[in-house]
Design a protein around this motif. Structure first.
Motif, PDB file in Angstrom:
ATOM      1  N   ASP A 119      -3.556   9.373   0.034  1.00 65.07           N
ATOM      2  CA  ASP A 119      -4.752  10.288   0.061  1.00 65.07           C
ATOM      3  C   ASP A 119      -5.334  10.166   1.129  1.00 65.07           C
ATOM      4  OD1 ASP A 119      -4.147  11.685  -2.074  1.00 65.07           O
ATOM      5  OD2 ASP A 119      -5.147  10.442  -3.581  1.00 65.07           O
ATOM      6  N   VAL A 120      -5.273   8.933   1.927  1.00 66.92           N
ATOM      7  CA  VAL A 120      -6.047   8.809   3.039  1.00 66.92           C
ATOM      8  C   VAL A 120      -5.040   8.023   4.186  1.00 66.92           C
ATOM      9  CG1 VAL A 120      -7.964   7.422   4.040  1.00 66.92           C
ATOM     10  CG2 VAL A 120      -8.129   8.205   1.654  1.00 66.92           C
ATOM     11  N   ILE A 121      -5.067   8.611   5.527  1.00 66.75           N
ATOM     12  CA  ILE A 121      -4.477   7.799   6.462  1.00 66.75           C
ATOM     13  C   ILE A 121      -5.310   7.604   7.650  1.00 66.75           C
ATOM     14  CG2 ILE A 121      -2.516   8.263   8.281  1.00 66.75           C
ATOM     15  CD1 ILE A 121      -1.096  10.086   6.278  1.00 66.75           C
ATOM     16  N   VAL A 122      -5.161   6.357   7.905  1.00 68.84           N
ATOM     17  CA  VAL A 122      -5.841   5.891   9.431  1.00 68.84           C
ATOM     18  C   VAL A 122      -4.904   6.011  10.465  1.00 68.84           C
ATOM     19  CG1 VAL A 122      -7.730   4.588  10.152  1.00 68.84           C
ATOM     20  CG2 VAL A 122      -7.925   4.825   7.888  1.00 68.84           C
ATOM     21  N   ALA A 123      -5.154   6.759  11.250  1.00 69.94           N
ATOM     22  CA  ALA A 123      -3.681   6.639  12.282  1.00 69.94           C
ATOM     23  C   ALA A 123      -4.475   6.098  13.694  1.00 69.94           C
ATOM     24  CB  ALA A 123      -3.493   7.926  12.436  1.00 69.94           C
ATOM     25  N   GLY A 124      -3.816   5.519  14.164  1.00 67.27           N
ATOM     26  CA  GLY A 124      -4.047   4.686  15.634  1.00 67.27           C
ATOM     27  C   GLY A 124      -3.282   5.408  16.805  1.00 67.27           C
ATOM     28  N   GLY A 125      -3.880   5.491  17.818  1.00 65.43           N
ATOM     29  CA  GLY A 125      -3.129   5.908  19.084  1.00 65.43           C
ATOM     30  C   GLY A 125      -3.202   5.120  20.520  1.00 65.43           C
ATOM     31  N   GLY A 152      -8.253   2.233   0.912  1.00 69.92           N
ATOM     32  CA  GLY A 152      -7.282   2.412   0.165  1.00 69.92           C
ATOM     33  C   GLY A 152      -6.091   3.350   0.598  1.00 69.92           C
ATOM     34  N   GLY A 153      -5.848   3.640   1.943  1.00 71.35           N
ATOM     35  CA  GLY A 153      -5.174   4.598   2.562  1.00 71.35           C
ATOM     36  C   GLY A 153      -3.867   3.755   3.276  1.00 71.35           C
ATOM     37  N   ALA A 154      -2.981   4.575   4.047  1.00 68.53           N
ATOM     38  CA  ALA A 154      -1.841   4.168   4.863  1.00 68.53           C
ATOM     39  C   ALA A 154      -2.110   4.205   6.044  1.00 68.53           C
ATOM     40  CB  ALA A 154      -0.783   4.885   4.258  1.00 68.53           C
ATOM     41  N   VAL A 155      -1.474   3.508   6.881  1.00 69.19           N
ATOM     42  CA  VAL A 155      -1.611   3.612   8.592  1.00 69.19           C
ATOM     43  C   VAL A 155      -0.697   4.469   9.081  1.00 69.19           C
ATOM     44  CG1 VAL A 155      -1.550   2.276  10.693  1.00 69.19           C
ATOM     45  CG2 VAL A 155      -2.433   1.355   8.816  1.00 69.19           C
ATOM     46  N   GLY A 156      -1.241   5.326  10.084  1.00 69.03           N
ATOM     47  CA  GLY A 156      -0.237   6.076  10.784  1.00 69.03           C
ATOM     48  C   GLY A 156      -0.471   5.859  12.312  1.00 69.03           C
ATOM     49  N   ALA A 157       0.358   6.359  12.946  1.00 71.16           N
ATOM     50  CA  ALA A 157       0.629   6.063  14.576  1.00 71.16           C
ATOM     51  C   ALA A 157       0.956   7.435  15.302  1.00 71.16           C
ATOM     52  CB  ALA A 157       1.674   5.094  14.752  1.00 71.16           C
ATOM     53  N   PHE A 194      -4.084  -2.734  16.344  1.00 70.60           N
ATOM     54  CA  PHE A 194      -3.803  -2.070  15.231  1.00 70.60           C
ATOM     55  C   PHE A 194      -4.489  -2.924  13.978  1.00 70.60           C
ATOM     56  CE2 PHE A 194      -0.867   1.228  17.113  1.00 70.60           C
ATOM     57  CZ  PHE A 194      -1.138   2.242  15.791  1.00 70.60           C
ATOM     58  N   THR A 195      -4.951  -4.117  13.943  1.00 69.87           N
ATOM     59  CA  THR A 195      -5.533  -4.879  12.749  1.00 69.87           C
ATOM     60  C   THR A 195      -6.782  -3.833  12.297  1.00 69.87           C
ATOM     61  OG1 THR A 195      -6.411  -6.170  14.285  1.00 69.87           O
ATOM     62  CG2 THR A 195      -4.634  -6.998  13.240  1.00 69.87           C
ATOM     63  N   LEU A 196      -7.476  -3.386  13.407  1.00 69.71           N
ATOM     64  CA  LEU A 196      -8.656  -2.492  13.271  1.00 69.71           C
ATOM     65  C   LEU A 196      -8.382  -1.310  12.384  1.00 69.71           C
ATOM     66  CD1 LEU A 196     -10.120  -2.094  16.870  1.00 69.71           C
ATOM     67  CD2 LEU A 196     -10.797  -3.753  14.988  1.00 69.71           C
ATOM     68  N   VAL A 197      -7.207  -0.706  12.561  1.00 71.36           N
ATOM     69  CA  VAL A 197      -6.854   0.490  12.090  1.00 71.36           C
ATOM     70  C   VAL A 197      -6.293   0.050  10.373  1.00 71.36           C
ATOM     71  CG1 VAL A 197      -5.210   2.365  11.848  1.00 71.36           C
ATOM     72  CG2 VAL A 197      -6.212   1.695  14.013  1.00 71.36           C
ATOM     73  N   GLU A 198      -5.495  -1.190  10.634  1.00 73.08           N
ATOM     74  CA  GLU A 198      -5.129  -1.506   8.969  1.00 73.08           C
ATOM     75  C   GLU A 198      -6.263  -1.957   8.198  1.00 73.08           C
ATOM     76  OE1 GLU A 198      -0.811  -3.378  10.829  1.00 73.08           O
ATOM     77  OE2 GLU A 198      -2.645  -4.721  10.453  1.00 73.08           O
ATOM     78  N   GLU A 199      -7.201  -2.575   8.799  1.00 77.82           N
ATOM     79  CA  GLU A 199      -8.557  -3.024   7.992  1.00 77.82           C
ATOM     80  C   GLU A 199      -9.357  -1.784   7.361  1.00 77.82           C
ATOM     81  OE1 GLU A 199     -10.521  -6.028  10.303  1.00 77.82           O
ATOM     82  OE2 GLU A 199      -8.625  -7.365   9.904  1.00 77.82           O
ATOM     83  N   GLY A 223       0.769  -1.307  -0.071  1.00 74.59           N
ATOM     84  CA  GLY A 223      -0.012  -0.037  -0.031  1.00 74.59           C
ATOM     85  C   GLY A 223       0.814   1.295  -0.032  1.00 74.59           C
ATOM     86  N   PRO A 224       0.084   2.427  -0.038  1.00 71.98           N
ATOM     87  CA  PRO A 224       0.882   3.446  -0.186  1.00 71.98           C
ATOM     88  C   PRO A 224       1.710   3.922   1.133  1.00 71.98           C
ATOM     89  CG  PRO A 224      -1.499   4.258   0.136  1.00 71.98           C
ATOM     90  CD  PRO A 224      -1.251   2.453  -0.019  1.00 71.98           C
ATOM     91  N   SER A 225       2.880   4.754   1.172  1.00 72.00           N
ATOM     92  CA  SER A 225       3.403   5.116   2.313  1.00 72.00           C
ATOM     93  C   SER A 225       2.641   6.536   2.957  1.00 72.00           C
ATOM     94  CB  SER A 225       4.692   5.717   2.146  1.00 72.00           C
ATOM     95  OG  SER A 225       4.866   6.691   1.158  1.00 72.00           O
ATOM     96  N   ILE A 226       2.883   6.887   4.074  1.00 75.18           N
ATOM     97  CA  ILE A 226       1.985   8.010   4.774  1.00 75.18           C
ATOM     98  C   ILE A 226       2.298   9.153   3.992  1.00 75.18           C
ATOM     99  CG2 ILE A 226       1.578   6.973   6.724  1.00 75.18           C
ATOM    100  CD1 ILE A 226       3.526   8.629   8.270  1.00 75.18           C
ATOM    101  N   GLU A 227       3.555   9.284   3.398  1.00 70.19           N
ATOM    102  CA  GLU A 227       3.754  10.812   2.789  1.00 70.19           C
ATOM    103  C   GLU A 227       2.977  10.601   1.470  1.00 70.19           C
ATOM    104  OE1 GLU A 227       6.145   8.512   3.873  1.00 70.19           O
ATOM    105  OE2 GLU A 227       8.046   9.656   4.222  1.00 70.19           O
TER     106      GLU A 227
END
Ligand SMILES: Cc1cc2nc3c(=O)[nH]c(=O)nc-3n(C[C@H](O)[C@H](O)[C@H](O)COP(=O)(O)OP(=O)(O)OC[C@H]3O[C@@H](n4cnc5c(N)ncnc54)[C@H](O)[C@@H]3O)c2cc1C
Length: 320
Positions: free
Chosen positions: A200-206, A226-231, A215-220, A193-197
């Motif tokens: 177009d879409v980032i789903v980030a977890g804290g 069609g986005g990347a995962v941030g933290a 984190f699987t929730l965020v990854e799914e 998948g795309p890198s966070i840089e």
């Protein structure tokens, strides 16, 4: 004024942050040149022209194949001297930071780092830099030339005004001490998948996720969108997720079209890395969480219930 932008590349692609710095420099109105340094890099000149470079210097030599800093310092120092360059700009990366610092030492030049903007003011070049844990911006300048500047990643968007650059070869002459280091191995992080840089879409977890396994929730959700995962730094420091995904003051600055923050409180150090996102959606069980102050859409509730449902809805809408 003559400005040179270091165009870092990986494989056969110039990195987006370098192109963004190039477009920003070109927008200041002066003639801007780019430089690509490596082996078999001639194909990278075209993209530089499209992003506003009037000229691209090409240092193409098998000795420059490994992404080591000192040979790049040699090439840049030579260009600064021979072409009367008075400003050299870099987009931050591990390599660019090494090269910029090496060039500053070699030329006894001033390097302003961590800049987020640059402008001409009364005929002078002025940089903008966050200070006091990103709570204020300060103007910084240079007292001599050449001026060197390293920009925070994600500070600008690359614009493509079009055009083509004149290409000029650089005769590569390396110092003995610059060839002393040898790259033995280069590790690549496996990622899909795309890198966070670039996303177009980032789903980030804290920390609100409760544990690394969640984190699987965020990854799914990221996958469905069609986005990347941030933290956040809290979860990176806890070892729940890799540093490459950290958003914020000591991580990356990102500006996706959509940023979904799951279980993130919205500390100032996180905010500075994502506040330029198009639409910010926050899911947090605490209605008083600071993140709601700068979100476009806030959902108060338990992310463990909301995120899986959201993922299902996105999948259903996309018909997969
Ligand atoms: C010099 C310095 C640099 C820093 N650099 C960065 C940086 O680059 N990036 C960064 O992110 N931080 C950075 N920090 C750390 C920052 O100050 C915060 O500590 C960090 O961002 C907090 O991360 P968090 O939001 O994941 O955790 P927390 O602040 O603990 O927030 C967790 C949130 O989850 C919510 N929550 C809990 N359970 C649930 C649930 N079941 N459902 C929904 N919501 C829930 C809580 O209400 C809370 O708001 C830096 C700090 C310093 C001092």
């Amino acid at each position: 004024m003559s400005t040179l932008v270091f165009l870092e590349h990986h494989g056969d692609e110039v990195l987006k942050p370098s192109l963004a710095v190039l477009s920003k420099a070109a927008s200041l109105g002066d003639e801007v040149s780019g430089v690509v340094i490596g082996s078999n890099v001639r194909g990278l000149t075209e993209i530089a022209g499209k992003h506003g470079a009037a000229k691209v210097y090409v240092a193409d030599d098998p000795q420059l194949e490994a992404p080591l800093p000192q040979p790049r310092v040699d090439v840049l120092a030579q260009l600064v001297r021979d072409q009367d360059v008075d400003t050299v700009l870099f987009a931050n990366s591990v390599l660019a930071a090494d090269v910029a610092a090496g060039l500053a030492a070699r030329l006894d030049a001033g390097l302003n780092w961590d800049l987020v903007d640059i402008a001409q003011q009364d005929g002078k070049l002025v940089g903008k830099r966050p200070a006091l844990q990103d709570s204020v911006y300060v103007d910084v300048g240079w007292t001599s030339t050449p001026r060197l500047a390293l920009f925070r990643s994600g500070s600008f968007d690359p614009s493509e005004p079009g055009g083509s650059a004149q290409v000029e070869d650089v005769q590569v002459a390396l110092e003995d001490f610059s060839t002393a280091a040898r790259m033995v191995d280069q590790a690549h992080e496996e990622s899909s998948g795309p890198s966070i840089e670039d996303a177009d879409v980032i789903v980030a977890g804290g920390r609100g996720l409760g544990g690394p396994e969640n984190f699987t929730l965020v990854e799914e959700l990221a996958k469905a969108l069609g986005g990347a995962v941030g933290a956040t730094r809290a979860v990176v420091d806890a070892g729940w997720y890799p540093y490459a995904t950290q958003v914020g003051q000591t991580g990356k600055s990102v500006a996706p079209k959509l940023y979904v923050a799951c279980g993130i409180s919205g500390a100032i150090q996180h905010k500075v890395g994502m506040q330029s996102s198009g639409v910010i959606v926050a899911i947090n069980k605490d209605p008083n969480a600071p993140i709601f102050e700068f979100s476009d859409l806030g959902v108060v509730g338990d992310l463990h219930e909301i995120v899986p449902k959201l993922t299902e809805l996105v999948k259903a809408r996309k018909g997969s």
